[in-house]
Design a protein around this motif. Structure first.
Motif, short mmCIF file in Angstrom:
data_model
loop_
_atom_site.label_atom_id
_atom_site.label_comp_id
_atom_site.label_asym_id
_atom_site.label_seq_id
_atom_site.Cartn_x
_atom_site.Cartn_y
_atom_site.Cartn_z
N LEU A 266 45.16 -62.70 6.23
CA LEU A 266 43.85 -63.09 5.81
C LEU A 266 42.99 -61.78 6.45
O LEU A 266 41.96 -61.61 5.41
N ARG A 267 43.28 -61.24 7.34
CA ARG A 267 42.42 -59.83 7.75
C ARG A 267 42.69 -58.90 6.60
O ARG A 267 41.74 -58.20 6.35
N ALA A 268 43.93 -58.99 6.07
CA ALA A 268 44.18 -57.78 5.15
C ALA A 268 43.43 -58.10 3.73
O ALA A 268 43.06 -57.22 2.89
N LEU A 269 42.80 -59.42 3.66
CA LEU A 269 42.30 -59.71 2.63
C LEU A 269 40.91 -59.62 2.60
O LEU A 269 39.76 -59.89 1.77
N GLY A 270 40.28 -59.16 3.82
CA GLY A 270 38.99 -58.56 4.19
C GLY A 270 38.31 -60.12 4.93
O GLY A 270 37.15 -60.02 5.00
N LEU A 271 38.87 -61.02 5.31
CA LEU A 271 38.29 -62.00 6.00
C LEU A 271 38.47 -61.91 7.51
O LEU A 271 39.60 -61.24 7.98
N ASN A 272 37.53 -62.49 8.25
CA ASN A 272 37.71 -62.31 9.64
C ASN A 272 37.47 -63.70 10.61
O ASN A 272 37.28 -63.69 11.57
N HIS A 400 36.97 -68.97 14.67
CA HIS A 400 35.70 -68.11 14.58
C HIS A 400 35.82 -66.54 14.43
O HIS A 400 35.07 -65.95 13.93
N GLN A 401 36.94 -66.30 14.92
CA GLN A 401 37.17 -64.72 14.77
C GLN A 401 38.51 -64.39 14.87
O GLN A 401 39.52 -64.93 15.70
N PHE A 402 39.19 -63.69 13.95
CA PHE A 402 40.67 -63.46 13.98
C PHE A 402 41.05 -62.34 15.04
O PHE A 402 40.48 -61.20 15.07
#
Length: 455
Positions: A266-272, A400-402
């Motif tokens: 999900l972080r690689a998709l720009g989500l945090n 709330h935060q990866f």
């Protein structure tokens, strides 16, 4: 019905002494050197008695080899210090009670779970036989004075029998838990950086405080000279407790490993963060946008999520929250947030074809989530629910935060909590005499009730 164990003995068959000694050392948690030192530390009379009791134990090993072939390794008898924590860790006792209850009530159950119930029934019979045979090998005065502690019994919500001393051990386990909660509450007023430092050292301090309270109870208590059978009964109880605790650790390690891949993807998709505050319909749209593609972040076994699956995800999420309520789990998050997070965990397990091992012999791993149970109203095994409750807890911590490092740090802290809790019980009961067990069973309330009075 033919007693195969008695038939073996009638034929003159007898387990090798080396096999019996291996079992004794594995249950008592002793290596070769420790066992030798223990025997050499006995008086000559004690050593003669011990060798006689070992010869009697050879008869028990003969009986058990006919009763259940893998009795030594599959009945949660051996110490994790000898065989390794993950080898025997298992939740089969509670799982068996859950499955047998479902069968009794006529609830639909998949064939592999029916097979598991049959296996656990056989294991329960074998463990009962082990406890009964060992009880018969107690010295006469031990059966008279301590039979109410060492006799076999059925535990609540558990299909595997154990000895009645389990109740005292369970109360002492509660003492550790309550003391941890009490000491943790006192840290809540501290600034975040100071609270973190204190929390990291908390498990050890809880163990030290609880050990001190238990030691106070045992001060001046007469130490009895106990038989080998008594020592093995107590040790097998502790080992079974330890293996069930370690199964929770296996669940967490497996869940963190899986969910770390989700967070990284999900972080690689720009989500945090996870948008868990969305309405259920909006979160369903988010799940479809993330997981409906033919591939995802290089996952080799990926299968796409379909819109028909969404309602089933939330139906199963309700099951998980139902068990959270049964366990009196408290959450600051709203129920809608909890449902969304459960649905996310279920969707991830389904799409990645995550497997679930219920640790029952001859029952293969199967898909953790297949999304067919809702249609057929099949029962979901308790082990899976416990695993998914662990998933929910992990997702709550990172919504709330990866923070992959934070996830691993929290897992390490949880592991230390369990290890200290197990260390308290093991250190208290290892080498304890029957007279001391009696004192603990009578006076454990002196530790527990003052802690309960604050609720």
């Amino acid at each position: 019905m033919i007693d195969k164990g008695a038939a073996k003995l009638a034929k003159g068959e007898l387990a090798r002494k080396g096999r019996a000694l291996h079992s004794i050392k594995a249950i008592l948690g002793l290596d070769d050197q420790e066992y030798t030192a223990w025997v050499e530390g006995m008086t000559n009379e004690e050593r003669i008695t011990h060798h006689t009791e070992v010869d009697r134990y050879m008869r028990l090993c003969t009986i058990m080899s006919a009763e259940y072939l893998q009795w030594s390794t599959q009945l949660l008898l051996e110490s994790s210090e000898v065989v390794g924590g993950s080898e025997q860790s298992s939740f089969i006792g509670p799982l068996g009670a859950f499955l047998l209850g479902a069968i009794k009530d006529g609830k639909p159950l998949s064939q592999h779970l029916r097979n598991a119930a049959e296996q656990i029934t056989e294991m329960a019979k074998a463990r009962q036989r082990f406890l009964d045979e060992l009880y018969d090998q107690l010295r006469p005065h031990e059966r008279t004075q301590f039979g109410d502690l060492l006799g076999a019994c059925t535990l609540p919500l558990n299909s595997l029998p154990d000895i009645k001393l389990w109740k005292t051990m369970d109360w002492l386990d509660l003492c550790w838990k309550f003391r941890h909660e009490e000491m943790a509450e006192r840290l809540m007023h501290l600034p975040a950086h100071l609270m973190y430092t204190q929390i990291q050292s908390l498990p050890l301090r809880v163990t030290q405080r609880t050990e001190k309270a238990a030691s106070h109870i045992l001060e001046g208590c007469k130490v009895s000279d106990d038989s080998l059978a008594a020592r093995l009964l107590i040790a097998s109880m502790i080992n079974r407790y330890h293996q069930e605790k370690l199964e929770y650790e296996r669940y967490e390690a497996t869940a963190v490993s899986s969910l770390l891949q989700l967070v990284i993807a999900l972080r690689a998709l720009g989500l945090n963060r996870i948008p868990s505050e969305l309405s259920q319909d909006a979160f369903k749209d988010w799940l479809m946008s993330a997981f409906s593609g033919d591939c995802f972040a290089g996952e080799q076994q990926w299968r796409p999520l379909k819109s028909v699956h969404l309602s089933r995800l939330y139906d199963q999420a309700e099951w998980i929250l139902g068990w959270e309520r049964i366990d009196f789990a408290e959450h600051e998050a709203s129920e809608s947030v909890l449902l969304n997070l459960c649905a996310l965990g279920l969707a991830w397990s389904y799409c990645t074809r995550e497997k679930h091992d219920i640790k029952v012999p001859d029952v293969k791993d199967y898909d953790l989530v297949n999304l067919r149970e809702i249609e057929s109203a099949e029962q979901v095994p308790l082990t899976r629910i416990k695993y998914q409750q662990r998933q929910l807890k992990i997702l709550l911590g990172c919504q709330h935060q990866f923070n992959p490092v934070g996830m691993e740090r929290q897992t390490a802290h949880n592991r230390e909590l369990r290890r200290q809790q197990m260390q308290f019980i093991r250190s208290l009961f290892r080498g304890i005499s029957l007279a001391q067990c009696r004192t603990l069973s009578i006076r454990v309330a002196e530790i527990l009730f003052p802690q309960l009075s604050r609720f």
